[in-house]
Design a protein around this motif. Structure first.
Motif, PDB file in Angstrom:
ATOM      1  N   ALA A  15       6.394  -6.200  -0.436  1.00  0.00           N
ATOM      2  CA  ALA A  15       4.867  -6.053   0.421  1.00  0.00           C
ATOM      3  C   ALA A  15       3.872  -6.031  -0.587  1.00  0.00           C
ATOM      4  CB  ALA A  15       5.153  -4.740   1.156  1.00  0.00           C
ATOM      5  N   SER A  16       3.939  -5.418  -1.622  1.00  0.00           N
ATOM      6  CA  SER A  16       3.199  -5.418  -2.747  1.00  0.00           C
ATOM      7  C   SER A  16       2.706  -6.745  -3.274  1.00  0.00           C
ATOM      8  CB  SER A  16       3.658  -4.561  -3.851  1.00  0.00           C
ATOM      9  OG  SER A  16       3.739  -3.185  -3.652  1.00  0.00           O
ATOM     10  N   ILE A  17       3.931  -7.557  -3.604  1.00  0.00           N
ATOM     11  CA  ILE A  17       3.591  -9.053  -4.283  1.00  0.00           C
ATOM     12  C   ILE A  17       2.960  -9.729  -3.094  1.00  0.00           C
ATOM     13  CG2 ILE A  17       5.092 -11.137  -4.974  1.00  0.00           C
ATOM     14  CD1 ILE A  17       7.240  -8.868  -6.029  1.00  0.00           C
ATOM     15  N   SER A  18       3.364  -9.526  -1.956  1.00  0.00           N
ATOM     16  CA  SER A  18       2.811 -10.614  -0.656  1.00  0.00           C
ATOM     17  C   SER A  18       1.303 -10.091  -0.631  1.00  0.00           C
ATOM     18  CB  SER A  18       3.502 -10.211   0.479  1.00  0.00           C
ATOM     19  OG  SER A  18       4.889 -10.481   0.338  1.00  0.00           O
ATOM     20  N   ALA A  19       0.856  -8.804  -0.494  1.00  0.00           N
ATOM     21  CA  ALA A  19      -0.498  -8.386  -0.335  1.00  0.00           C
ATOM     22  C   ALA A  19      -1.309  -8.752  -1.759  1.00  0.00           C
ATOM     23  CB  ALA A  19      -0.426  -6.876  -0.304  1.00  0.00           C
ATOM     24  N   ALA A  20      -0.830  -8.742  -2.938  1.00  0.00           N
ATOM     25  CA  ALA A  20      -1.429  -9.154  -4.088  1.00  0.00           C
ATOM     26  C   ALA A  20      -1.788 -10.646  -3.994  1.00  0.00           C
ATOM     27  CB  ALA A  20      -0.745  -8.795  -5.283  1.00  0.00           C
ATOM     28  N   GLU A  21      -0.674 -11.549  -3.386  1.00  0.00           N
ATOM     29  CA  GLU A  21      -1.005 -12.916  -3.329  1.00  0.00           C
ATOM     30  C   GLU A  21      -2.102 -13.356  -2.554  1.00  0.00           C
ATOM     31  OE1 GLU A  21       3.535 -14.262  -4.685  1.00  0.00           O
ATOM     32  OE2 GLU A  21       3.072 -14.101  -2.482  1.00  0.00           O
ATOM     33  N   GLN A  22      -2.584 -12.461  -1.722  1.00  0.00           N
ATOM     34  CA  GLN A  22      -3.753 -12.684  -0.688  1.00  0.00           C
ATOM     35  C   GLN A  22      -4.777 -12.308  -1.589  1.00  0.00           C
ATOM     36  OE1 GLN A  22      -3.094 -14.057   2.176  1.00  0.00           O
ATOM     37  NE2 GLN A  22      -0.941 -14.102   1.603  1.00  0.00           N
ATOM     38  N   GLY A  23      -4.828 -11.990  -2.886  1.00  0.00           N
ATOM     39  CA  GLY A  23      -6.119 -11.694  -3.559  1.00  0.00           C
ATOM     40  C   GLY A  23      -6.514 -10.271  -3.716  1.00  0.00           C
ATOM     41  N   VAL A 357       4.692  -6.095  15.319  1.00  0.00           N
ATOM     42  CA  VAL A 357       5.668  -6.871  14.859  1.00  0.00           C
ATOM     43  C   VAL A 357       4.878  -8.062  14.347  1.00  0.00           C
ATOM     44  CG1 VAL A 357       6.182  -8.255  16.698  1.00  0.00           C
ATOM     45  CG2 VAL A 357       7.978  -8.061  14.908  1.00  0.00           C
ATOM     46  N   LYS A 358       3.735  -8.559  14.478  1.00  0.00           N
ATOM     47  CA  LYS A 358       2.910  -9.621  14.091  1.00  0.00           C
ATOM     48  C   LYS A 358       2.444  -9.228  12.685  1.00  0.00           C
ATOM     49  CE  LYS A 358       1.849 -11.627  18.476  1.00  0.00           C
ATOM     50  NZ  LYS A 358       0.766 -12.150  19.425  1.00  0.00           N
ATOM     51  N   THR A 359       1.918  -7.829  12.435  1.00  0.00           N
ATOM     52  CA  THR A 359       1.416  -7.344  11.326  1.00  0.00           C
ATOM     53  C   THR A 359       2.239  -6.415  10.501  1.00  0.00           C
ATOM     54  OG1 THR A 359      -0.029  -6.122  12.372  1.00  0.00           O
ATOM     55  CG2 THR A 359      -0.720  -8.415  11.965  1.00  0.00           C
ATOM     56  N   THR A 392       9.851  -7.573   6.469  1.00  0.00           N
ATOM     57  CA  THR A 392       9.037  -6.708   6.950  1.00  0.00           C
ATOM     58  C   THR A 392       8.109  -6.720   5.915  1.00  0.00           C
ATOM     59  OG1 THR A 392      10.315  -4.808   6.504  1.00  0.00           O
ATOM     60  CG2 THR A 392      10.296  -5.714   8.853  1.00  0.00           C
ATOM     61  N   GLY A 393       8.487  -6.578   4.638  1.00  0.00           N
ATOM     62  CA  GLY A 393       7.663  -6.514   3.572  1.00  0.00           C
ATOM     63  C   GLY A 393       6.761  -7.656   3.514  1.00  0.00           C
ATOM     64  N   PHE A 394       7.274  -8.833   3.658  1.00  0.00           N
ATOM     65  CA  PHE A 394       6.464 -10.283   3.642  1.00  0.00           C
ATOM     66  C   PHE A 394       5.279  -9.893   4.851  1.00  0.00           C
ATOM     67  CE2 PHE A 394       5.382 -14.400   5.199  1.00  0.00           C
ATOM     68  CZ  PHE A 394       4.954 -14.988   4.059  1.00  0.00           C
ATOM     69  N   ILE A 395       5.794  -9.518   5.984  1.00  0.00           N
ATOM     70  CA  ILE A 395       5.005  -9.719   7.028  1.00  0.00           C
ATOM     71  C   ILE A 395       3.601  -8.715   6.793  1.00  0.00           C
ATOM     72  CG2 ILE A 395       4.535  -9.230   9.461  1.00  0.00           C
ATOM     73  CD1 ILE A 395       7.383 -10.550   9.961  1.00  0.00           C
ATOM     74  N   SER A 396       3.957  -7.506   6.355  1.00  0.00           N
ATOM     75  CA  SER A 396       3.005  -6.461   6.086  1.00  0.00           C
ATOM     76  C   SER A 396       2.196  -6.891   5.072  1.00  0.00           C
ATOM     77  CB  SER A 396       3.767  -4.883   5.974  1.00  0.00           C
ATOM     78  OG  SER A 396       4.401  -5.072   4.678  1.00  0.00           O
TER      79      SER A 396
END
Length: 402
Positions: A15-23, A357-359, A392-396
């Motif tokens: 989740a952390s990596i996915s969120a950080a990749e969004q800037g 489930v979408k977010t 779920t980590g990726f989606i969140s």
């Protein structure tokens, strides 16, 4: 945005990596001095990353809790995406005959190094020994009290994993969430039968386990005899599907073990009659036509009181019936459980009815999201629990778009 992730496990890092990749500016808070502990020990230290089940619908059927929820989530991120994600970051994943998937290095450290490297590349700030003691929702933000310090975040992702007691979720319950009481899943069966325990370390490739009185609660697969009872995939899957029911029984129940899971009752009776004629002058101990380990064969003969020196020809009808019964329906009483090594999995947690489930955002508390086993999701053994964590980590994390 400034994002907080609470919990340094597989879901937390993804989740952390996915969120950080969004800037976003991402802070991961771990209350202990170590992260990714389960990743380190899973799969015997090899890390069972996912399962070779690439159809999202079929994949979702491996979750006793969360199937319908995950069927939708796997539409966004499933086993195929997991392989691609790691491959793009230099980690090759291989499949084994039973569908489990591991890094080609056979080292869980490979997965840990990849996650740590990606967190570092994306400037995720990992805070150790940082316990979140309170969550205070505001209109457009969330305040966290961490080590007695108040810090404000735009959004928070909770990835604290499964917890053994419902009290551990009380702070989430106070925010309006329904909490499904946690009980163990993926546990082994404790059987107090000394003759069986003498066979510790012995395994049978294809057995069947059935819980007496529960027609639907039966599983097939490898079975392992341990010094405390029975383990192996067949047992672990049975424990996962029956987690709540077996908890309600206080882990006191009977099971039937089919050691020879290749024939029906009638087929086996006919097979035994054929062998009685074919092997007529051979000692039953020395001629085991069932491809069972010799030590197990000796044990079963002793269990049904057939002398080792007896010839096949001399088996009585009663003894033949006993032989069929012990091969197909060997009865044992279970008195308690043990953890599967240290890979403790629970069913229970935040009710999925409270999560979009979408977010993965809470329907009860804006700006609060979830990922991983903190939710009422758990899979059978075989890489499914990690897949739920990645998904779920990726989606969140991916929903944290500025």
């Amino acid at each position: 945005m400034k994002i907080a992730v609470i919990g340094g496990g597989a879901a937390g890092f993804f989740a952390s990596i996915s969120a950080a990749e969004q800037g976003n500016e991402v802070h991961l808070f771990e209350k202990t001095s170590k992260v990714l502990g389960k990743v380190k020990i899973s799969g015997g230290g090899r890390c069972n990353v996912t399962n070779e089940t690439f159809n999202p619908v079929q994949l979702s059927k491996n979750y006793p809790r969360g199937e319908r929820f995950l069927k939708k989530a796997f539409g966004k991120f499933n086993a195929t995406h997991t392989l691609d994600w790691f491959k793009e970051r230099g980690v090759e994943i291989k499949a084994e005959a039973d569908g489990r998937m591991f890094p080609v290095t056979n080292e869980s450290q490979t997965i840990i190094d990849c996650l740590m490297e990606q967190a570092n590349i994306n400037k995720v700030k990992v805070h150790y020994n940082s316990e979140v003691s309170k969550v205070i929702p505001q209109e457009n933000s969330i305040e966290l009290i961490i080590n007695n310090e108040v810090i404000v975040f735009d959004k928070v992702i909770v990835t604290i994993g499964g917890q053994p007691k419902k009290e551990s979720f009380s702070w989430l319950e106070k925010l309006g969430h329904k909490i499904e009481s946690p009980v163990p899943s993926l546990f082994t069966f404790k059987i107090n039968h000394k003759p069986l325990s003498k066979l510790m370390g012995l395994s049978v490739d294809n057995a069947k386990v059935r819980v007496v009185g529960e027609k639907k609660l039966q599983e097939e697969g490898p079975l392992l005899i341990t010094h405390w009872g029975l383990s192996g995939p067949a047992i672990l899957r049975t424990s996962a599907w029956g987690a709540r029911l077996l908890s309600d029984r206080n882990y006191q129940f009977d099971i039937l073990v089919s050691w020879y899971n290749k024939m029906s009752d009638q087929e086996l009776r006919e097979f035994v009659q054929e062998k009685k004629i074919e092997l007529k002058k051979k000692q039953i101990k020395n001629k085991n036509p069932f491809e069972l380990p010799q030590r197990l064969w000796d044990y079963l003969l002793e269990r049904i009181e057939i002398p080792e020196t007896k010839l096949w020809l001399d088996l009585s009808k009663k003894e033949l019936n006993k032989l069929v019964e012990v091969l197909l329906s060997d009865n044992y009483s279970v008195h308690g459980t043990t953890k599967f090594k240290e890979e403790f999995v629970t069913c229970g947690g935040v009710s999925l009815s409270d999560i979009d489930v979408k977010t993965m955002e809470s329907k009860k508390c804006s700006h609060l999201h979830f990922a991983g086993e903190v939710m009422d999701i758990d899979g059978i053994t075989g890489g499914f629990n990690f897949q739920a964590a990645w998904t779920t980590g990726f989606i969140s994390g991916n929903s944290m778009k500025s």
